[in-house]
Design a protein around this motif. Structure first.
Motif, PDB file in Angstrom:
ATOM      1  N   TYR A  62       0.836  -1.202   0.000  1.00  0.00           N
ATOM      2  CA  TYR A  62       0.000   0.000   0.000  1.00  0.00           C
ATOM      3  C   TYR A  62       0.873   1.255   0.000  1.00  0.00           C
ATOM      4  O   TYR A  62       0.661   2.188  -0.784  1.00  0.00           O
ATOM      5  CB  TYR A  62      -0.917  -0.034   1.224  1.00  0.00           C
ATOM      6  N   ALA A  63       1.885   1.263   0.860  1.00  0.00           N
ATOM      7  CA  ALA A  63       2.799   2.406   0.926  1.00  0.00           C
ATOM      8  C   ALA A  63       3.588   2.552  -0.364  1.00  0.00           C
ATOM      9  O   ALA A  63       3.831   3.678  -0.828  1.00  0.00           O
ATOM     10  CB  ALA A  63       3.752   2.235   2.111  1.00  0.00           C
ATOM     11  N   PHE A  64       3.971   1.433  -0.962  1.00  0.00           N
ATOM     12  CA  PHE A  64       4.721   1.475  -2.220  1.00  0.00           C
ATOM     13  C   PHE A  64       3.890   2.112  -3.324  1.00  0.00           C
ATOM     14  O   PHE A  64       4.385   2.946  -4.082  1.00  0.00           O
ATOM     15  CB  PHE A  64       5.144   0.062  -2.615  1.00  0.00           C
ATOM     16  N   ARG A  65       2.596   1.732  -3.406  1.00  0.00           N
ATOM     17  CA  ARG A  65       1.713   2.321  -4.421  1.00  0.00           C
ATOM     18  C   ARG A  65       1.611   3.832  -4.239  1.00  0.00           C
ATOM     19  O   ARG A  65       1.741   4.602  -5.206  1.00  0.00           O
ATOM     20  CB  ARG A  65       0.312   1.700  -4.348  1.00  0.00           C
ATOM     21  N   LEU A  66       1.367   4.271  -3.011  1.00  0.00           N
ATOM     22  CA  LEU A  66       1.256   5.707  -2.756  1.00  0.00           C
ATOM     23  C   LEU A  66       2.567   6.423  -3.073  1.00  0.00           C
ATOM     24  O   LEU A  66       2.571   7.491  -3.693  1.00  0.00           O
ATOM     25  CB  LEU A  66       0.868   5.950  -1.300  1.00  0.00           C
ATOM     26  N   GLY A  67       3.682   5.846  -2.662  1.00  0.00           N
ATOM     27  CA  GLY A  67       4.978   6.474  -2.898  1.00  0.00           C
ATOM     28  C   GLY A  67       5.306   6.595  -4.372  1.00  0.00           C
ATOM     29  O   GLY A  67       5.758   7.658  -4.835  1.00  0.00           O
ATOM     30  N   ILE A  68       5.086   5.527  -5.123  1.00  0.00           N
ATOM     31  CA  ILE A  68       5.383   5.539  -6.562  1.00  0.00           C
ATOM     32  C   ILE A  68       4.527   6.567  -7.288  1.00  0.00           C
ATOM     33  O   ILE A  68       5.013   7.354  -8.112  1.00  0.00           O
ATOM     34  CB  ILE A  68       5.172   4.135  -7.170  1.00  0.00           C
ATOM     35  N   PHE A  69       3.227   6.602  -6.972  1.00  0.00           N
ATOM     36  CA  PHE A  69       2.354   7.536  -7.678  1.00  0.00           C
ATOM     37  C   PHE A  69       2.528   8.971  -7.190  1.00  0.00           C
ATOM     38  O   PHE A  69       2.209   9.912  -7.926  1.00  0.00           O
ATOM     39  CB  PHE A  69       0.895   7.087  -7.594  1.00  0.00           C
ATOM     40  N   ALA A  70       3.062   9.148  -5.994  1.00  0.00           N
ATOM     41  CA  ALA A  70       3.441  10.502  -5.564  1.00  0.00           C
ATOM     42  C   ALA A  70       4.558  11.021  -6.460  1.00  0.00           C
ATOM     43  O   ALA A  70       4.545  12.188  -6.891  1.00  0.00           O
ATOM     44  CB  ALA A  70       3.884  10.485  -4.104  1.00  0.00           C
ATOM     45  N   ILE A  71       5.518  10.154  -6.769  1.00  0.00           N
ATOM     46  CA  ILE A  71       6.630  10.540  -7.651  1.00  0.00           C
ATOM     47  C   ILE A  71       6.132  10.754  -9.075  1.00  0.00           C
ATOM     48  O   ILE A  71       6.480  11.747  -9.733  1.00  0.00           O
ATOM     49  CB  ILE A  71       7.728   9.459  -7.618  1.00  0.00           C
ATOM     50  N   ILE A  72       5.303   9.825  -9.568  1.00  0.00           N
ATOM     51  CA  ILE A  72       4.767   9.933 -10.931  1.00  0.00           C
ATOM     52  C   ILE A  72       3.984  11.234 -11.099  1.00  0.00           C
ATOM     53  O   ILE A  72       4.015  11.873 -12.158  1.00  0.00           O
ATOM     54  CB  ILE A  72       3.870   8.714 -11.244  1.00  0.00           C
ATOM     55  N   SER A  73       3.278  11.642 -10.053  1.00  0.00           N
ATOM     56  CA  SER A  73       2.412  12.829 -10.129  1.00  0.00           C
ATOM     57  C   SER A  73       3.180  14.136 -10.026  1.00  0.00           C
ATOM     58  O   SER A  73       2.590  15.202 -10.240  1.00  0.00           O
ATOM     59  CB  SER A  73       1.359  12.769  -9.017  1.00  0.00           C
ATOM     60  N   TRP A  74       4.453  14.067  -9.693  1.00  0.00           N
ATOM     61  CA  TRP A  74       5.229  15.295  -9.487  1.00  0.00           C
ATOM     62  C   TRP A  74       5.251  16.164 -10.746  1.00  0.00           C
ATOM     63  O   TRP A  74       4.943  17.364 -10.699  1.00  0.00           O
ATOM     64  CB  TRP A  74       6.660  14.936  -9.054  1.00  0.00           C
ATOM     65  N   ILE A  75       5.583  15.581 -11.887  1.00  0.00           N
ATOM     66  CA  ILE A  75       5.655  16.354 -13.134  1.00  0.00           C
ATOM     67  C   ILE A  75       4.289  16.928 -13.512  1.00  0.00           C
ATOM     68  O   ILE A  75       4.170  18.139 -13.757  1.00  0.00           O
ATOM     69  CB  ILE A  75       6.248  15.508 -14.273  1.00  0.00           C
ATOM     70  N   PRO A  76       3.204  16.109 -13.568  1.00  0.00           N
ATOM     71  CA  PRO A  76       1.897  16.693 -13.905  1.00  0.00           C
ATOM     72  C   PRO A  76       1.440  17.773 -12.937  1.00  0.00           C
ATOM     73  O   PRO A  76       0.859  18.781 -13.350  1.00  0.00           O
ATOM     74  CB  PRO A  76       0.956  15.482 -13.867  1.00  0.00           C
ATOM     75  N   PHE A  77       1.715  17.583 -11.634  1.00  0.00           N
ATOM     76  CA  PHE A  77       1.270  18.571 -10.649  1.00  0.00           C
ATOM     77  C   PHE A  77       1.988  19.901 -10.846  1.00  0.00           C
ATOM     78  O   PHE A  77       1.353  20.962 -10.852  1.00  0.00           O
ATOM     79  CB  PHE A  77       1.514  18.049  -9.232  1.00  0.00           C
ATOM     80  N   VAL A  78       3.307  19.851 -10.995  1.00  0.00           N
ATOM     81  CA  VAL A  78       4.073  21.083 -11.196  1.00  0.00           C
ATOM     82  C   VAL A  78       3.675  21.753 -12.504  1.00  0.00           C
ATOM     83  O   VAL A  78       3.517  22.983 -12.568  1.00  0.00           O
ATOM     84  CB  VAL A  78       5.591  20.789 -11.164  1.00  0.00           C
ATOM     85  N   TYR A  79       3.481  20.964 -13.547  1.00  0.00           N
ATOM     86  CA  TYR A  79       3.088  21.552 -14.831  1.00  0.00           C
ATOM     87  C   TYR A  79       1.710  22.205 -14.735  1.00  0.00           C
ATOM     88  O   TYR A  79       1.494  23.311 -15.251  1.00  0.00           O
ATOM     89  CB  TYR A  79       3.085  20.485 -15.922  1.00  0.00           C
ATOM     90  N   PHE A  80       0.773  21.534 -14.052  1.00  0.00           N
ATOM     91  CA  PHE A  80      -0.556  22.109 -13.870  1.00  0.00           C
ATOM     92  C   PHE A  80      -0.493  23.416 -13.081  1.00  0.00           C
ATOM     93  O   PHE A  80      -1.140  24.400 -13.429  1.00  0.00           O
ATOM     94  CB  PHE A  80      -1.452  21.100 -13.148  1.00  0.00           C
ATOM     95  N   GLU A  81       0.316  23.438 -12.019  1.00  0.00           N
ATOM     96  CA  GLU A  81       0.370  24.598 -11.136  1.00  0.00           C
ATOM     97  C   GLU A  81       1.155  25.764 -11.733  1.00  0.00           C
ATOM     98  O   GLU A  81       0.765  26.926 -11.592  1.00  0.00           O
ATOM     99  CB  GLU A  81       1.011  24.195  -9.802  1.00  0.00           C
ATOM    100  N   PHE A  82       2.282  25.458 -12.424  1.00  0.00           N
ATOM    101  CA  PHE A  82       3.216  26.517 -12.806  1.00  0.00           C
ATOM    102  C   PHE A  82       3.505  26.591 -14.307  1.00  0.00           C
ATOM    103  O   PHE A  82       4.152  27.540 -14.745  1.00  0.00           O
ATOM    104  CB  PHE A  82       4.537  26.336 -12.043  1.00  0.00           C
ATOM    105  N   GLY A  83       3.083  25.591 -15.056  1.00  0.00           N
ATOM    106  CA  GLY A  83       3.351  25.607 -16.488  1.00  0.00           C
ATOM    107  C   GLY A  83       4.784  25.290 -16.844  1.00  0.00           C
ATOM    108  O   GLY A  83       5.241  25.610 -17.944  1.00  0.00           O
ATOM    109  N   THR A  84       5.530  24.664 -15.923  1.00  0.00           N
ATOM    110  CA  THR A  84       6.922  24.299 -16.164  1.00  0.00           C
ATOM    111  C   THR A  84       7.142  22.847 -15.740  1.00  0.00           C
ATOM    112  O   THR A  84       6.288  22.235 -15.097  1.00  0.00           O
ATOM    113  CB  THR A  84       7.897  25.177 -15.353  1.00  0.00           C
ATOM    114  N   LEU A  85       8.302  22.330 -16.079  1.00  0.00           N
ATOM    115  CA  LEU A  85       8.719  21.039 -15.562  1.00  0.00           C
ATOM    116  C   LEU A  85       9.320  21.234 -14.168  1.00  0.00           C
ATOM    117  O   LEU A  85       9.755  22.342 -13.829  1.00  0.00           O
ATOM    118  CB  LEU A  85       9.734  20.392 -16.492  1.00  0.00           C
ATOM    119  N   PRO A  86       9.369  20.186 -13.355  1.00  0.00           N
ATOM    120  CA  PRO A  86       9.912  20.344 -11.997  1.00  0.00           C
ATOM    121  C   PRO A  86      11.379  20.755 -11.978  1.00  0.00           C
ATOM    122  O   PRO A  86      11.819  21.430 -11.056  1.00  0.00           O
ATOM    123  CB  PRO A  86       9.734  18.949 -11.380  1.00  0.00           C
TER     124      PRO A  86
END
Length: 238
Positions: A62-86
């Protein structure tokens, strides 16, 4: 509603909220309504992290799933918020945008539960560890609120009165910007978090619903995908 139905409801609320952040002025009536609805999502997901910890057959997976998708979501989240790559260059200088999405703070919330429940150190040591997790959450969406909500939902799982008192105290802290901004009413949408106790206490039947693979993975996949698509719409197309 069972757990799956409630999850899909708050995922829809999250989508409404993110559409508003991208395209609707926050101070408008429509923006306030859409963000008010969106306040249902993070606390409800924190609640289900505590439920997931209680019911899962493998906390590690369960923790592995959350951790992996937290990392995967980093690029989309930053792009959505700021329009740039992390990670980006400006005038030959390397910059890193540390902001990361809500799955990250849910992951830290799970770690807080695990520490409190399974940690072999003294109580004061556990409290210090949880403070450390709250500090780590500062770069994440919903920051320490999600960490503490996950934890208190677990600690007071069988005592609804204490559970919702703890939730509401944290919620009041979450709403403090209303007191300090010039246009105070533009933050009234934050009061939407106080709809969560009603949603869970009166509409959640405690049942999981179907355990098919779609229900298991939908949120993990939908979260980064919808952020990426909304980011493209916001920064490139519209």
């Amino acid at each position: 509603m069972n757990r799956n139905q409630l999850k899909y409801l708050v995922i829809a609320a999250m989508l409404i909220d993110h559409i508003a952040w991208a395209f609707v002025p926050t101070a408008s009536i429509l923006g306030q309504i859409m963000h008010f609805i969106g306040r249902l999502t993070a606390p409800t997901m924190a609640y289900f992290v505590s439920e997931g910890y209680h019911y899962t057959r493998s906390v590690k997976k369960y923790a592995f799933r959350l951790g992996i998708f937290a990392i995967i979501s980093w690029i989309p989240f930053v792009y959505f918020e700021f329009g740039t790559l992390p990670i980006y260059y400006v005038n030959g200088h390397l910059f890193i945008q540390p902001a990361i999405g809500v799955i990250y703070t849910l992951f830290l919330g799970l770690m807080a539960i695990l520490l409190w429940d399974k940690g072999t150190c003294p109580k004061w040591c556990k409290i210090l560890g949880i403070i450390g997790l709250c500090i780590l959450s500062a770069i994440g969406d919903w920051a320490f609120f999600n960490v503490l909500w996950c934890l208190f939902f677990y600690i007071y799982r069988d005592t609804p009165k204490q559970k919702w008192i703890a939730y509401s105290i944290i919620g009041l802290i979450c709403c403090t910007p209303i007191l300090f901004v010039d246009i105070w009413w533009s933050y009234l949408f934050m009061t939407g978090i106080f709809m969560v106790p009603i949603l869970i206490q009166f509409f959640y039947n405690g049942q999981s619903g179907s355990k098919n693979i779609i229900n298991k993975w939908f949120f993990y996949l939908f979260y980064p995908i919808h952020l990426l698509l909304l980011g493209i719409l916001h920064w490139v197309i519209l």
